[in-house]
Design an enzyme around this catalytic site. Structure first.
Site, short mmCIF file in Angstrom:
data_model
loop_
_atom_site.label_atom_id
_atom_site.label_comp_id
_atom_site.label_asym_id
_atom_site.label_seq_id
_atom_site.Cartn_x
_atom_site.Cartn_y
_atom_site.Cartn_z
N GLU A 214 -25.88 -34.68 42.18
CA GLU A 214 -27.12 -34.63 41.41
C GLU A 214 -28.33 -34.50 42.35
O GLU A 214 -28.21 -34.73 43.56
CB GLU A 214 -27.24 -35.91 40.58
CG GLU A 214 -26.12 -36.09 39.57
CD GLU A 214 -26.21 -35.12 38.39
OE1 GLU A 214 -26.75 -34.00 38.54
OE2 GLU A 214 -25.72 -35.47 37.30
N ASP B 7 -14.19 -32.87 41.17
CA ASP B 7 -14.73 -34.13 40.64
C ASP B 7 -13.95 -34.61 39.42
O ASP B 7 -13.12 -33.88 38.87
CB ASP B 7 -16.22 -33.96 40.30
CG ASP B 7 -16.51 -32.67 39.52
OD1 ASP B 7 -15.57 -32.05 39.00
OD2 ASP B 7 -17.69 -32.29 39.43
N HIS C 149 -27.18 -28.75 40.31
CA HIS C 149 -26.14 -29.49 41.04
C HIS C 149 -24.87 -28.68 41.21
O HIS C 149 -24.57 -27.79 40.42
CB HIS C 149 -25.86 -30.85 40.40
CG HIS C 149 -25.10 -30.82 39.09
ND1 HIS C 149 -25.47 -31.56 38.00
CD2 HIS C 149 -23.98 -30.16 38.71
CE1 HIS C 149 -24.62 -31.36 37.02
NE2 HIS C 149 -23.70 -30.51 37.42
N ASP D 142 -29.55 -28.53 36.39
CA ASP D 142 -30.47 -29.12 37.36
C ASP D 142 -30.14 -28.69 38.80
O ASP D 142 -30.62 -29.27 39.76
CB ASP D 142 -30.46 -30.67 37.26
CG ASP D 142 -29.09 -31.27 37.53
OD1 ASP D 142 -28.14 -30.52 37.88
OD2 ASP D 142 -28.96 -32.51 37.40
C1 GLP Z 1 -20.40 -30.37 35.39
C2 GLP Z 1 -19.42 -30.16 36.55
C3 GLP Z 1 -19.86 -29.02 37.44
C4 GLP Z 1 -20.19 -27.81 36.60
C5 GLP Z 1 -21.30 -28.13 35.62
C6 GLP Z 1 -21.70 -26.94 34.78
O1 GLP Z 1 -21.52 -31.06 35.77
N1 GLP Z 1 -19.27 -31.34 37.34
O2 GLP Z 1 -18.83 -28.74 38.37
O3 GLP Z 1 -20.57 -26.75 37.44
O4 GLP Z 1 -20.81 -29.15 34.78
O5 GLP Z 1 -20.83 -26.83 33.68
P1 GLP Z 1 -20.76 -25.55 32.75
O6 GLP Z 1 -19.99 -24.53 33.50
O7 GLP Z 1 -20.02 -26.04 31.53
O8 GLP Z 1 -22.15 -25.13 32.46
#
Ligand code: GLP
Length: 258
Positions: A143, A67, A138, A136
């Site tokens: 989402e 993404d 995702h 959440d």
């Molecule tokens: C963002 C990314 C996800 C990732 C999430 C959690 O939303 N798009 O791919 O898994 O953050 O991030 P973190 O690893 O910093 O908790």
């Protein structure tokens, strides 16, 4: 899903990096699915170390990132392009032309998303997809209520995600409201998936994803349909699972284990 529990973050990342190495040993021109966020940083650090110290070769590898924020160019400090260069691509030998990350500043998002999906197919599909998880539940930026059959598209970020990711920006208002993200359906086509989570903040999301019903409210729960998914967690992220003893038992008694 196969749940693998580790005593700490570093051990979890080393195990996930070992899965990447196993993939590359079996197929030096593998297609890897890359994730951003703080969770996979330790995996990238370990892969960079293996490249530098043990000659792990990425010269035939192709990568697709999950993404990117809409509106952020590749040099924006908070763009996922920049993140990936800083933490991984600048330190290994993946040919730049083999690196694919959604373009956050494309002028024609629908056409770009179709092209991205087609590129993944043309490159033979993703062999191993690394994933983090949002609080959440995702995966990528899919989402809650995202279709479990969704493909690469623009997604409006949830308030929870904007709050969670505000820590990387000067102001909460600077966090983009939209992202281009692989869909849940896109992710489910990867041959193997490594979902990673550490820390107690992820415990509820992991419990829902692994032990809850399959629901678009927790898009990571769709991975229950995937036949080759490993869930790498530290003890804190495993904290809300109810079947931990069983998972540890399986981990210690794999067929062929000593
Ligand atoms: C963002 C990314 C996800 C990732 C999430 C959690 O939303 N798009 O791919 O898994 O953050 O991030 P973190 O690893 O910093 O908790």
């Amino acid at each position: 899903m196969e749940v693998l529990i580790y005593d700490n973050y570093d051990a979890m990342c080393a195990a996930a990096a070992a899965a990447v190495v196993e993939t590359l040993n079996a197929k030096p021109n593998a297609v890897l699915g890359m994730a951003t966020g703080s969770t996979p940083l330790g995996v990238y650090r370990e892969l960079v170390r293996l490249h530098r110290e043990e000659g792990l070769d990425f010269s035939q590898v192709t990568t697709f990132n999950l993404d990117e924020y809409v509106g952020l160019g590749p040099n924006h400090p908070q763009s996922y392009h920049r993140f990936m260069r800083e933490h991984f691509f600048d330190h290994v030998n993946i040919p730049p032309q083999n690196v694919y990350i959604p373009h956050g500043t494309t002028s024609n998002a629908p056409a770009f998303c179709d092209w991205y999906e087609q590129r993944i197919k043309d490159c033979g599909g993703i062999d191993l997809q690394i994933l983090g998880i949002g609080t959440d539940g995702h995966i990528a930026f899919n989402e809650p209520t995202s279709s479990l059959g969704s493909r690469t598209r623009i997604k409006t970020l949830a308030k929870q995600t904007i709050d969670d990711n505000a820590r990387f920006f000067d102001n909460r208002d600077d966090v983009p409201k939209y992202a281009i993200t692989m869909g849940v359906g896109t992710i489910l086509e990867a041959r193997q998936i490594a979902l990673l989570a550490d820390g107690s903040k992820k415990a509820a999301a992991i419990a829902s994803a692994v032990e809850g019903p399959i629901t678009s409210m927790i898009t990571a729960s769709a991975l229950q349909w995937h036949a080759n998914t490993q869930v790498y967690v530290d003890t804190a992220a495993a904290g809300a699972l109810t079947m931990t003893d069983y998972y540890r038992w399986i981990q210690d008694h794999k067929p062929g284990a000593p």
